[in-house]
Design an enzyme around this catalytic site. Structure first.
Site, PDB file in Angstrom:
ATOM      1  N   TYR A  53       0.869  -1.180   0.000  1.00 43.77           N
ATOM      2  CA  TYR A  53       0.000   0.000   0.000  1.00 43.77           C
ATOM      3  C   TYR A  53       0.902   1.226   0.000  1.00 43.77           C
ATOM      4  O   TYR A  53       1.735   1.399   0.902  1.00 43.77           O
ATOM      5  CB  TYR A  53      -0.926   0.036   1.220  1.00 43.77           C
ATOM      6  N   LYS A  99       3.611  11.179   7.509  1.00 48.16           N
ATOM      7  CA  LYS A  99       3.022  10.772   8.788  1.00 48.16           C
ATOM      8  C   LYS A  99       3.752  11.358  10.005  1.00 48.16           C
ATOM      9  O   LYS A  99       3.545  12.499  10.378  1.00 48.16           O
ATOM     10  CB  LYS A  99       2.954   9.245   8.872  1.00 48.16           C
TER      11      LYS A  99
HETATM   12  N1  PMP Z   1       2.810   4.837   2.016  1.00 45.79           N
HETATM   13  C1  PMP Z   1       2.576   4.068   3.080  1.00 45.79           C
HETATM   14  C2  PMP Z   1       3.548   2.967   3.400  1.00 45.79           C
HETATM   15  C3  PMP Z   1       1.467   4.283   3.888  1.00 45.79           C
HETATM   16  O1  PMP Z   1       1.242   3.490   4.945  1.00 45.79           O
HETATM   17  C4  PMP Z   1       0.591   5.352   3.569  1.00 45.79           C
HETATM   18  C5  PMP Z   1      -0.648   5.694   4.395  1.00 45.79           C
HETATM   19  N2  PMP Z   1      -1.103   4.769   5.243  1.00 45.79           N
HETATM   20  C6  PMP Z   1       0.870   6.125   2.440  1.00 45.79           C
HETATM   21  C7  PMP Z   1       1.997   5.850   1.690  1.00 45.79           C
HETATM   22  C8  PMP Z   1      -0.029   7.262   2.043  1.00 45.79           C
HETATM   23  O2  PMP Z   1       0.086   8.306   2.937  1.00 45.79           O
HETATM   24  P1  PMP Z   1      -1.051   9.421   3.036  1.00 45.79           P
HETATM   25  O3  PMP Z   1      -2.225   8.761   3.669  1.00 45.79           O
HETATM   26  O4  PMP Z   1      -0.456  10.496   3.880  1.00 45.79           O
HETATM   27  O5  PMP Z   1      -1.333   9.886   1.652  1.00 45.79           O
END
Ligand code: PMP
Length: 423
Positions: free
Chosen positions: A142, A263
């Site tokens: 993901y 994050k």
């Molecule tokens: N890459 C990874 C590994 C993630 O876990 C996430 C979000 N869970 C994202 C990208 C996308 O980040 P955002 O929700 O800030 O767009």
């Protein structure tokens, strides 16, 4: 009308069927590990509000630094202009990332950090006049919700409506001792077509906190390097201490060409995306030919408030107290894992650093929509604990400031769930 009724009239929530009768809980305050609703009920945020929060909610030090920045410069264009928070943050990030990382590109969330990384890798080859049309990714990955990020993510119900529009990606299994050689042969045979290999290092978050060995990743990355394939470490979830080290890539010897961060970068208080790269990647864009430019820039690129939050968060993260907190959570997760392993309702327990995942046995085909998810939500919320399982996988990713008592309360509630609901 109360808050929930007003919410229902105007808001479309993520990951929620709009017609669902479930009302969202109205959070009005946050402090430390806890969120408080409008009636004063307290919830231990055991998943750091979608894995972002690392030092606790409404942290006074971060708040003060953001306030000071707001009074000085809240935002300015970042094309042709710069500002001290962005420069200082870039310097401080490069000082703690793998040392081949030499340049910082700002955007505003995890998905855009991934989009930028993919565009850097693809255009790197275009700028060099080589045709490398494909990306290699791990199955069930993901990487975000924008189109490029969806394309390199595993195909699932999340992407189904768009599958025909997503560009072709070569997916490989997670490396294991058994399949490593066959993965390497596949990579070798595809090498002339592959622009890049993108991966979540050591932990695939949304797949269910699925973990794999550092030594295997190391070998796969070394092989990609030998095959001249750009490697992209998506540390959006694993970065900033989550895996027990500052970055998951610190568990391996190989260095990626590109890294994606978001994050926890701001302590989880504001949106900020960062893509870093090595000098050779950057140099492929240096040219008087304007077509070689990386044409990517968001309105809020390098927002000074977000950069100030990130600088304040780094101050806290790099202090001894935080290192001790991370080590403490890690030790307690490991002890709890040992306790759970003999439980007959538990299929597998995984832990790395501050991440704990408990996979419960289930007769259903185990995926995100497993009925355990709804049972679980209904069980933990009345107990004042925010857990949001991924299908039949309960996971705990707390802010690093979680107290021993709070972590105990989370473990006890999980024990009760396993005993009373599953047994
Ligand atoms: N890459 C990874 C590994 C993630 O876990 C996430 C979000 N869970 C994202 C990208 C996308 O980040 P955002 O929700 O800030 O767009």
């Amino acid at each position: 009308m109360n808050w929930q009724q007003r919410d229902k009239q105007v808001i479309w929530h993520p990951y929620t069927q709009h017609q669902s009768s479930q009302l969202p809980i109205t959070i009005v305050r946050g402090e430390g590990t806890c969120l408080f609703d409008e009636y004063g009920n307290k919830y231990i945020d055991a998943i750091s509000s979608w894995w972002v929060n690392i030092h606790g909610h409404s942290h006074p030090y971060i708040a003060q630094k953001v306030y000071e920045q707001f009074c000085t410069l809240e935002h300015s264009i970042f094309a042709g202009f710069t500002h001290p928070p962005a420069i200082t943050l870039a310097e401080r990030l490069l000082a703690i990332l793998p040392n081949n990382q030499q340049k910082v590109f700002y955007s505003d969330n995890g998905s855009t950090a991934v989009e930028v990384a993919l565009k850097m890798a693809i255009q790197y080859w275009v700028n060099r006049g080589e045709k490398r049309p494909k990306i290699l990714a791990l199955k069930n990955a993901y990487h975000g919700d924008t189109f490029g990020a969806m394309a390199v993510s595993g195909r699932s119900a999340f992407t189904q409506a768009f599958d025909e529009l997503l560009f072709d990606v070569e997916f490989i299994d997670l490396p294991t001792a058994e399949n490593l050689e066959s993965l390497k042969s596949k990579v070798y045979s595809l090498r002339s077509q592959l622009a890049a290999f993108i991966f979540e290092p050591l932990v695939q978050g949304a797949a269910g906190m699925v973990m794999y060995e550092a030594a295997l990743l190391d070998e796969l990355l070394q092989h990609c390097k030998q095959c001249n394939i750009i490697t992209i470490a998506d540390e959006v979830m694993t970065g900033f201490g989550r895996t027990g080290k500052l970055f998951a890539m610190h568990h391996v010897h190989q260095q990626p060409d590109i890294m994606c961060l978001s994050k926890g970068i701001t302590g989880g208080v504001m949106a900020l995306g960062v893509t870093t790269c090595s000098e050779p990647i950057f140099e492929a864009f240096l040219s008087s030919d304007y077509t070689k430019t990386l044409f990517h820039g968001h309105s809020f690129t390098a927002n000074p408030l977000a950069c100030a939050a990130a600088l304040a968060s780094l101050d806290l993260l790099l202090a001894d107290t935080c290192t001790t907190q991370i080590a403490g959570i890690s030790t307690r997760h490991t002890a709890y894992k040992a306790k759970l392993e003999s439980n007959k309702a538990v299929a597998q327990v995984r832990t790395l650093g501050t991440i704990l995942a408990i996979e419960l046995k289930s007769d259903e085909t185990t995926n995100y929509f497993n009925s355990m998810r709804d049972k679980c939500a209904a069980f933990f919320i009345p107990k004042g604990i925010l857990l949001r399982p991924l299908g039949n996988i309960i996971y705990v990713i707390p802010p690093y400031c979680i107290t021993e008592q709070e972590l105990d309360a989370v473990y006890t509630a999980i024990d009760e769930f396993i005993t009373f609901v599953i047994d």
